[in-house]
Write a protein that holds these residues in place. Structure first.
Motif, PDB file in Angstrom:
ATOM      1  N   GLU A 160      32.740 108.054  24.826  1.00 34.78           N
ATOM      2  CA  GLU A 160      33.628 109.214  24.853  1.00 34.78           C
ATOM      3  C   GLU A 160      32.765 110.467  24.909  1.00 34.78           C
ATOM      4  OE1 GLU A 160      36.706 109.397  25.322  1.00 34.78           O
ATOM      5  OE2 GLU A 160      37.576 107.482  24.710  1.00 34.78           O
ATOM      6  N   LYS A 161      33.105 111.364  25.839  1.00 34.84           N
ATOM      7  CA  LYS A 161      32.326 112.573  26.083  1.00 34.84           C
ATOM      8  C   LYS A 161      33.171 113.787  25.724  1.00 34.84           C
ATOM      9  CE  LYS A 161      30.437 110.207  30.142  1.00 34.84           C
ATOM     10  NZ  LYS A 161      31.191 108.964  29.849  1.00 34.84           N
ATOM     11  N   ASP A 230      30.443 107.050  43.648  1.00 39.29           N
ATOM     12  CA  ASP A 230      31.525 106.446  42.878  1.00 39.29           C
ATOM     13  C   ASP A 230      31.771 107.252  41.608  1.00 39.29           C
ATOM     14  OD1 ASP A 230      29.324 105.874  41.376  1.00 39.29           O
ATOM     15  OD2 ASP A 230      29.621 103.706  41.310  1.00 39.29           O
ATOM     16  N   PHE A 231      31.281 108.489  41.602  1.00 39.31           N
ATOM     17  CA  PHE A 231      31.309 109.311  40.394  1.00 39.31           C
ATOM     18  C   PHE A 231      32.731 109.603  39.933  1.00 39.31           C
ATOM     19  CE2 PHE A 231      31.404 113.558  38.414  1.00 39.31           C
ATOM     20  CZ  PHE A 231      30.632 113.294  37.305  1.00 39.31           C
ATOM     21  N   PHE A 232      33.601 110.004  40.853  1.00 36.99           N
ATOM     22  CA  PHE A 232      34.952 110.375  40.466  1.00 36.99           C
ATOM     23  C   PHE A 232      35.739 109.171  39.952  1.00 36.99           C
ATOM     24  CE2 PHE A 232      33.677 113.770  43.315  1.00 36.99           C
ATOM     25  CZ  PHE A 232      34.077 114.888  42.614  1.00 36.99           C
ATOM     26  N   GLU A 233      35.464 107.994  40.520  1.00 31.78           N
ATOM     27  CA  GLU A 233      36.114 106.791  40.026  1.00 31.78           C
ATOM     28  C   GLU A 233      35.680 106.500  38.591  1.00 31.78           C
ATOM     29  OE1 GLU A 233      35.090 107.267  43.013  1.00 31.78           O
ATOM     30  OE2 GLU A 233      36.895 106.880  44.184  1.00 31.78           O
ATOM     31  N   THR A 236      37.470 108.468  35.951  1.00 33.86           N
ATOM     32  CA  THR A 236      38.831 108.026  35.634  1.00 33.86           C
ATOM     33  C   THR A 236      38.830 107.169  34.376  1.00 33.86           C
ATOM     34  OG1 THR A 236      39.415 108.040  37.978  1.00 33.86           O
ATOM     35  CG2 THR A 236      40.837 106.779  36.508  1.00 33.86           C
ATOM     36  N   THR A 237      37.815 106.334  34.229  1.00 28.04           N
ATOM     37  CA  THR A 237      37.739 105.451  33.061  1.00 28.04           C
ATOM     38  C   THR A 237      36.970 106.077  31.912  1.00 28.04           C
ATOM     39  OG1 THR A 237      35.763 104.395  34.007  1.00 28.04           O
ATOM     40  CG2 THR A 237      37.888 103.380  34.485  1.00 28.04           C
ATOM     41  N   SER A 238      36.115 107.047  32.187  1.00 27.34           N
ATOM     42  CA  SER A 238      35.335 107.701  31.138  1.00 27.34           C
ATOM     43  C   SER A 238      35.307 109.209  31.384  1.00 27.34           C
ATOM     44  CB  SER A 238      33.902 107.141  31.111  1.00 27.34           C
ATOM     45  OG  SER A 238      33.164 107.712  30.051  1.00 27.34           O
ATOM     46  N   LEU A 271      39.481 116.535  34.631  1.00 27.54           N
ATOM     47  CA  LEU A 271      39.006 116.905  33.304  1.00 27.54           C
ATOM     48  C   LEU A 271      40.151 116.664  32.334  1.00 27.54           C
ATOM     49  CD1 LEU A 271      36.656 118.398  31.692  1.00 27.54           C
ATOM     50  CD2 LEU A 271      38.008 120.472  32.033  1.00 27.54           C
ATOM     51  N   ASP A 272      39.886 115.984  31.228  1.00 29.25           N
ATOM     52  CA  ASP A 272      40.946 115.695  30.272  1.00 29.25           C
ATOM     53  C   ASP A 272      40.948 116.755  29.177  1.00 29.25           C
ATOM     54  OD1 ASP A 272      42.966 114.300  28.845  1.00 29.25           O
ATOM     55  OD2 ASP A 272      41.426 113.478  27.529  1.00 29.25           O
TER      56      ASP A 272
END
Length: 323
Positions: A160-161, A230-233, A236-238, A271-272
């Motif tokens: 988690e970042k 594959d950075f944006f993918e 999505t998960t992290s 961005l979350d």
């Protein structure tokens, strides 16, 4: 005191999974674009909240410019700190210090920093597996401010970042710069030197608004043959979790939504926005009194915000049940 061996056995079992692999703690890394935004307050509060929820937690202080996790927990500085790990004198587990709070421990940062301190890439690569092997459910790393390469490497390795900002313009600007640095750093090792240089040049032109047509970072990367993309993918998960600290109004509480929109518009980057934390005058008063505010005032809205934040990450079904 008589030990509870049944609980000891249960705890021991939690450090193995069904395939009998070695235990790995969940690694949470808390970063910021600039200093003074309350990053240590957020790190220590996440640690306390997780421990109250029944999880074992180790908070690791990696702020080179001013380690003070021990202070916010009301602990006196120890003569043993993380310097001894980097010097090979102690293992990281041997540097874990229990606090007065159940299930909560910490590793003291560079308190005796009379000489300049820096991390090599080899040291960081060695540190990550050591962090995850600590005997805890969660390990929270309190980084120093700024997008230094060691910070970015640890940030990237986290489960988690967390990126902490305040509503001030200087903090907001530095937060965007951190995000840009993180994106570019993550892409660099999977790009040829020419492709990486062209990407930096294109991003600079995009910022200066000198590009001839509308720019999508995602589309740009897909069109480049020199970048393994594959950075944006992965995001999505992290995702990067944004926390707005010291919000004094509803407008400031909603700042995270605006920053999320900006990242999507200018970089096509998800961005979350995790949460906003209210400004509370009791925070600095508690530090002055060497008692964490979540202990001194455990039933305030501030405590509720950290509780909701942690549950959103580790038990979202509980929040859905409440709704």
């Amino acid at each position: 005191m008589e030990r509870d061996f049944e609980n000891d056995n249960v705890e021991a079992l939690t450090f193995k999974n069904s395939s009998d692999k070695p235990h790995q703690a969940k690694l949470w890394v808390v970063a910021s674009g600039k200093g003074g935004v309350g990053k240590t307050f957020v790190s220590s509060s996440l640690g306390l909240t997780l421990s109250k929820l029944g999880h074992s937690v180790v908070v690791v202080d990696l702020d080179l410019s001013g380690a003070n996790v021990h202070t916010v927990y009301g602990m006196n500085p120890s003569h043993m700190n993380i310097r001894h790990f980097f010097e090979g004198v102690k293992t990281l587990q041997e540097l874990v210090i229990p606090t007065q709070f159940s299930r909560l421990s910490y590793v003291q940062g560079f308190w005796d920093s009379w000489t300049p301190i820096d991390f090599s890439m080899a040291q960081i690569e060695n540190l990550v597996p050591q962090l995850k092997s600590l005997r805890a459910d969660y390990v929270i790393v309190d980084l120093g401010a700024g997008a230094l390469e060691p910070h970015l490497n640890l940030f990237r390795a986290a489960d988690e970042k967390f990126l902490v900002t305040t509503p001030e313009p200087t903090s907001i600007e530095k937060t965007y710069r951190f995000i840009e640095s993180y994106v570019c750093h993550s892409l660099k090792e999977n790009a040829t030197p020419d492709a990486y240089g062209n990407m930096i040049s294109t991003l600079r032109s995009h910022r200066q608004r000198t590009l001839a047509k509308p720019f999508s970072f995602r589309s740009y990367l897909k069109d480049q043959t020199g970048i393994h993309y594959d950075f944006f993918e992965n995001l999505t998960t992290s995702p990067v979790r944004l926390i707005v600290n010291s919000a004094r109004s509803q407008t400031e509480c909603d700042l995270g939504h605006s920053m999320k929109s900006v990242c999507n518009k200018y970089y096509d980057l998800g961005l979350d926005f995790l949460s906003s934390i209210d400004y509370d005058n009791a925070v600095w008063q508690s530090v002055k009194g060497r008692e964490h505010v979540l202990i001194a005032q455990p039933f305030t809205p501030l405590a509720g915000q950290f509780l909701a934040t942690c549950k959103q990450l580790i038990a979202p079904e509980e929040l859905r049940a409440v709704v």
